[in-house]
Design a protein around this motif. Structure first.
Motif, PDB file in Angstrom:
ATOM      1  N   TRP A 320       0.842  -1.193   0.000  1.00  0.00           N
ATOM      2  CA  TRP A 320       0.000   0.000   0.000  1.00  0.00           C
ATOM      3  C   TRP A 320       0.880   1.247   0.000  1.00  0.00           C
ATOM      4  O   TRP A 320       1.982   1.236   0.565  1.00  0.00           O
ATOM      5  CB  TRP A 320      -0.882   0.056   1.245  1.00  0.00           C
ATOM      6  CG  TRP A 320      -1.940  -0.985   1.359  1.00  0.00           C
ATOM      7  CD1 TRP A 320      -3.244  -0.905   0.967  1.00  0.00           C
ATOM      8  CD2 TRP A 320      -1.796  -2.273   1.981  1.00  0.00           C
ATOM      9  NE1 TRP A 320      -3.915  -2.055   1.283  1.00  0.00           N
ATOM     10  CE2 TRP A 320      -3.052  -2.916   1.901  1.00  0.00           C
ATOM     11  CE3 TRP A 320      -0.726  -2.953   2.572  1.00  0.00           C
ATOM     12  CZ2 TRP A 320      -3.267  -4.196   2.405  1.00  0.00           C
ATOM     13  CZ3 TRP A 320      -0.932  -4.232   3.077  1.00  0.00           C
ATOM     14  CH2 TRP A 320      -2.182  -4.838   2.987  1.00  0.00           C
ATOM     15  N   TYR A 322       0.617   5.468   0.916  1.00  0.00           N
ATOM     16  CA  TYR A 322      -0.123   6.629   1.411  1.00  0.00           C
ATOM     17  C   TYR A 322       0.624   7.860   0.914  1.00  0.00           C
ATOM     18  O   TYR A 322       1.822   8.024   1.162  1.00  0.00           O
ATOM     19  CB  TYR A 322      -0.175   6.620   2.939  1.00  0.00           C
ATOM     20  CG  TYR A 322      -0.767   7.876   3.540  1.00  0.00           C
ATOM     21  CD1 TYR A 322      -2.139   8.052   3.613  1.00  0.00           C
ATOM     22  CD2 TYR A 322       0.059   8.881   4.037  1.00  0.00           C
ATOM     23  CE1 TYR A 322      -2.683   9.204   4.173  1.00  0.00           C
ATOM     24  CE2 TYR A 322      -0.471  10.032   4.593  1.00  0.00           C
ATOM     25  CZ  TYR A 322      -1.840  10.193   4.663  1.00  0.00           C
ATOM     26  OH  TYR A 322      -2.368  11.332   5.207  1.00  0.00           O
ATOM     27  N   ILE A 331      -4.046  10.307  -1.218  1.00  0.00           N
ATOM     28  CA  ILE A 331      -4.149   9.022  -1.894  1.00  0.00           C
ATOM     29  C   ILE A 331      -3.671   7.934  -0.945  1.00  0.00           C
ATOM     30  O   ILE A 331      -2.573   8.009  -0.390  1.00  0.00           O
ATOM     31  CB  ILE A 331      -3.297   9.018  -3.180  1.00  0.00           C
ATOM     32  CG1 ILE A 331      -3.850  10.035  -4.180  1.00  0.00           C
ATOM     33  CG2 ILE A 331      -3.246   7.624  -3.810  1.00  0.00           C
ATOM     34  CD1 ILE A 331      -2.893  10.373  -5.294  1.00  0.00           C
ATOM     35  N   LYS A 333      -3.823   3.805  -1.284  1.00  0.00           N
ATOM     36  CA  LYS A 333      -4.318   2.748  -2.155  1.00  0.00           C
ATOM     37  C   LYS A 333      -3.353   1.570  -2.186  1.00  0.00           C
ATOM     38  O   LYS A 333      -2.197   1.659  -1.771  1.00  0.00           O
ATOM     39  CB  LYS A 333      -4.516   3.278  -3.566  1.00  0.00           C
ATOM     40  CG  LYS A 333      -3.223   3.665  -4.287  1.00  0.00           C
ATOM     41  CD  LYS A 333      -3.507   4.200  -5.680  1.00  0.00           C
ATOM     42  CE  LYS A 333      -2.224   4.533  -6.428  1.00  0.00           C
ATOM     43  NZ  LYS A 333      -2.490   5.068  -7.787  1.00  0.00           N
ATOM     44  N   GLU A 334      -3.858   0.467  -2.691  1.00  0.00           N
ATOM     45  CA  GLU A 334      -3.038  -0.719  -2.927  1.00  0.00           C
ATOM     46  C   GLU A 334      -2.213  -0.487  -4.187  1.00  0.00           C
ATOM     47  O   GLU A 334      -2.754  -0.264  -5.262  1.00  0.00           O
ATOM     48  CB  GLU A 334      -3.932  -1.941  -3.085  1.00  0.00           C
ATOM     49  CG  GLU A 334      -3.189  -3.244  -3.295  1.00  0.00           C
ATOM     50  CD  GLU A 334      -4.140  -4.400  -3.494  1.00  0.00           C
ATOM     51  OE1 GLU A 334      -4.126  -5.005  -4.589  1.00  0.00           O
ATOM     52  OE2 GLU A 334      -4.923  -4.686  -2.551  1.00  0.00           O
ATOM     53  N   GLU A 337      -0.591  -5.858  -5.753  1.00  0.00           N
ATOM     54  CA  GLU A 337      -1.462  -6.865  -5.148  1.00  0.00           C
ATOM     55  C   GLU A 337      -0.662  -7.964  -4.455  1.00  0.00           C
ATOM     56  O   GLU A 337      -1.063  -8.459  -3.391  1.00  0.00           O
ATOM     57  CB  GLU A 337      -2.367  -7.479  -6.210  1.00  0.00           C
ATOM     58  CG  GLU A 337      -3.335  -8.512  -5.652  1.00  0.00           C
ATOM     59  CD  GLU A 337      -4.208  -9.123  -6.721  1.00  0.00           C
ATOM     60  OE1 GLU A 337      -5.073  -9.951  -6.370  1.00  0.00           O
ATOM     61  OE2 GLU A 337      -4.030  -8.787  -7.905  1.00  0.00           O
ATOM     62  N   ASP A 377       1.220  10.481  -8.707  1.00  0.00           N
ATOM     63  CA  ASP A 377       0.307   9.343  -8.655  1.00  0.00           C
ATOM     64  C   ASP A 377       0.279   8.564  -9.978  1.00  0.00           C
ATOM     65  O   ASP A 377      -0.769   8.081 -10.406  1.00  0.00           O
ATOM     66  CB  ASP A 377      -1.111   9.789  -8.276  1.00  0.00           C
ATOM     67  CG  ASP A 377      -2.007   8.614  -7.893  1.00  0.00           C
ATOM     68  OD1 ASP A 377      -1.492   7.646  -7.304  1.00  0.00           O
ATOM     69  OD2 ASP A 377      -3.214   8.660  -8.216  1.00  0.00           O
TER      70      ASP A 377
END
Length: 471
Positions: A320, A322, A331, A333-334, A337, A377
Motif C-alpha cells: 500500500w 499513502y 491518496i 491505495k493498494e 497486489e 500518482d
C-alpha cells in the motif's frame, strides 16, 4: 541571413522557412562527443551553459541523438524536435568500460557490509567455518579490526535477505542481529573497547517477550527501541541495570523519521506518529483509512515523512502507498497486489522505487518537472526480466536504478523516450550478494560470493566527480 539568425531554417522539400528547434544535454562525464543523425557536431557549434550542452537550429521532426566519450559506454535515443522548443536530456550517463573495481583487503568470506554515517567506515559481517564475525573497516585509514565473533551463528533473514547491522547515530556502537541454533538474538558492541552485551539479556530479564525490530532511538543516546510481541519498548543500553520502558501497545510495526516514531496499530490498521523525545504525547493519526491485516503475517512500515509512506504485507507481498499530495488530495491505495519484495523512496521524496523478483517500477509521489515530465500518482515500469533481479537501489540522481543480474552489476535509466539505456558497469566471477552506493564517497561497493580466501568486497568509482550523480 536574418531568418537564420532568428532560428529559421529553409525546408527545401516544402520550399518554406520553418522555425527550428533544439536539443539540450547534460551528461556525465561532461566532455563528450555528440552526433545528430550520425553527424558529429563540432565543438564550436555546441552552446555550453551551466554544464548543459545546447544544439540549436534543428529542423522539426525525428532525429537520432548519440552521446559518446572514449572509454565509456555510448548513450543514444531517437527523439522528436518541435518547432520553437528545446528537447531536454538532462540525465545522460555514460559508464566507464574496462574499469576493474578496487578490491578491499581483509574481506574474505564477507556476507554483507553496513555503512556508518562517517565516510569510509564500514561494518562487515563474515562467515567462515560456521563462525560469524563482524569487522570494522576504515577504508580511509586502511584499518581492519574484528569486534565480534560467535560460533554456530549466522545473520538472520527477514524476508528481504539478511537483517541489517545498525550503527548508532554517533558511530560509537553497532547493533548486530544473530541466528544461533534456531534462536534469534541481538548484541550491542562498543567499537572502541569491543565490549559486547546481549540486548536479550538486559531486556528479557525484565520482559519475557521475544525482541523484534530493535532500532537506535533518534532522540536519546544509547537508548534502543524494540518490539516485544505487539508492545513497543525503550531501553537504555548504556545503563548499569537498565529497565525496559513501555512506549506503546498494540504496535504491529514501527519506523523512524527524523525525531519521530511512526507505528502501525494492531487495533485498527492505521498509522500514528509520536515524538521520540516525548512518548507521552497524544498520538497523531497519519493514515486516513485502515488496512485489513492478516493475523499470521509481519507488516513492514517504510516512510519518508508523515505525508509519504508505504505498508508492505510480508507474507503475500501486498503493498500500500499513502501519499498526501495536498490537504485536499490524499491518496491511500493498494499499489501492488502481491509479490512486492521491497521499496525505497528517493532522497527528495518525489519518487518511490518498488520491485518484485522480476520487475522494477517507479511510482511518482510528486510531479517531476524535468523532461520527460511525469505527473504525481503515476507508475512506470522500468524493467522486466525472466531471471531473478537483486540488489535494487536508487542512483543518486533518482533517474537511474542500480541492480544485479547474476554476476553483473547494471544501471538503467528511467527515461523511456524511444528506449531505455541500460549498461553493465562491472562483471564479477560469481553472483553478487550486495550493491551498496556511497555517493558521498564517490564509490559503489559490491559484495560477491567467492570460495576459499578470496577478498569479496570491492568498490568502483565509475563516474567523474563533476557529473550529475555528484561525482
Amino acid at each position: 541571413m536574418l531568418f537564420y539568425t532568428f532560428g529559421y531554417r529553409f525546408n527545401f522539400e516544402r520550399g518554406i522557412f520553418i522555425y527550428s528547434g533544439s536539443i539540450s544535454i547534460k551528461s556525465n562525464p561532461e566532455t563528450v562527443d555528440i552526433r545528430i543523425d550520425n553527424e558529429l557536431i563540432p565543438q564550436k557549434k555546441l552552446g555550453i551553459l551551466n554544464r548543459s550542452i545546447h544544439i540549436g537550429g534543428l529542423m522539426p521532426g525525428e532525429h537520432f541523438v548519440e552521446v559518446s566519450a572514449p572509454g565509456y559506454s555510448t548513450w543514444s535515443k531517437k527523439t522528436t524536435v518541435q518547432s520553437g522548443l528545446s528537447t531536454e536530456f538532462w540525465n545522460v550517463l555514460l559508464v566507464k568500460e574496462n574499469n576493474p573495481p578496487e578490491v578491499i583487503s581483509g574481506t574474505a568470506h564477507a556476507l554483507k557490509i553496513f555503512q556508518a554515517r562517517e565516510q569510509g567506515l564500514l561494518a562487515i559481517a563474515k562467515k567462515r567455518e560456521n563462525v560469524l564475525t563482524v569487522d570494522i573497516i576504515d577504508t580511509n585509514a586502511k584499518t581492519d579490526v574484528q569486534v565480534f565473533s560467535l560460533e554456530n551463528a549466522s545473520l538472520p533473514t527477514d524476508g528481504e535477505g539478511e537483517e541489517n547491522i545498525e550503527w548508532s547515530p554517533d558511530n560509537r556502537k553497532i547493533l548486530i542481529p544473530v541466528e544461533q541454533t534456531g534462536k534469534h538474538m541481538y548484541f550491542i558492541v562498543d567499537i572502541a573497547n569491543k565490549h559486547v552485551i546481549s540486548l536479550d539479556d538486559i531486556a528479557q530479564s525484565k520482559v519475557a517477550n521475544i525482541i523484534q525490530n530493535p532500532r537506535w532511538d533518534p532522540a536519546n543516546r544509547d537508548f534502543i527501541l524494540y518490539r516485544g510481541g505487539n508492545v513497543l519498548y525503550r531501553i537504555d543500553a548504556g545503563a548499569t541495570d537498565p529497565t525496559p520502558l513501555f512506549v506503546k501497545e498494540n504496535v504491529r510495526d514501527y519506523s523512524l523519521s527524523g525525531q519521530d516514531i511512526y507505528y502501525l496499530s494492531q487495533d485498527n490498521g492505521i498509522v500514528y506518529r509520536i515524538p521520540a523525545g516525548s512518548i507521552d504525547t497524544k498520538p497523531t493519526q497519519i493514515t486516513t483509512m485502515p488496512i485489513i491485516m492478516l493475523s499470521d503475517s509481519p507488516y513492514i512500515l517504510i516512510l519518508y515523512d508523515d505525508a509519504r509512506l508505504t505498508i508492505r504485507e510480508q507474507k503475500t507481498g501486498k503493498l500500500w502507498v499513502y501519499n498526501r499530495i495536498s490537504p485536499s488530495r490524499i491518496i491511500f491505495k493498494e499499489l501492488v497486489e502481491k509479490d512486492a519484495m521491497g521499496v525505497q523512496f528517493s532522497d527528495d521524496g518525489k519518487k518511490l522505487l518498488f520491485f518484485t523478483n522480476n520487475e522494477i517500477s517507479v511510482y511518482f509521489v510528486r510531479d517531476w518537472e524535468a523532461q520527460p515530465i511525469r505527473k504525481n500518482d503515476t507508475i512506470i515500469q522500468i524493467a522486466r526480466f525472466s531471471s531473478t533481479i537483486k540488489n535494487i537501489v536508487w542512483a543518486q540522481d533518482y533517474e537511474h536504478v542500480l541492480f544485479s543480474l547474476d554476476n553483473n552489476a547494471k544501471i538503467i535509466e528511467l527515461d523511456n523516450r524511444d528506449r531505455r539505456n541500460i549498461a553493465d558497469f562491472s562483471t564479477f566471477p560469481s553472483p553478487l550478494l550486495q550493491i551498496l552506493p556511497r555517493f558521498d564517497e564517490n564509490f559503489i561497493y559490491f559484495v560477491s560470493s567467492a570460495n576459499e580466501e578470496t577478498d569479496t568486497v570491492s568498490r568502483e568509482q565509475f563516474t567523474k566527480k563533476t557529473g550529475l550523480l555528484g561525482f
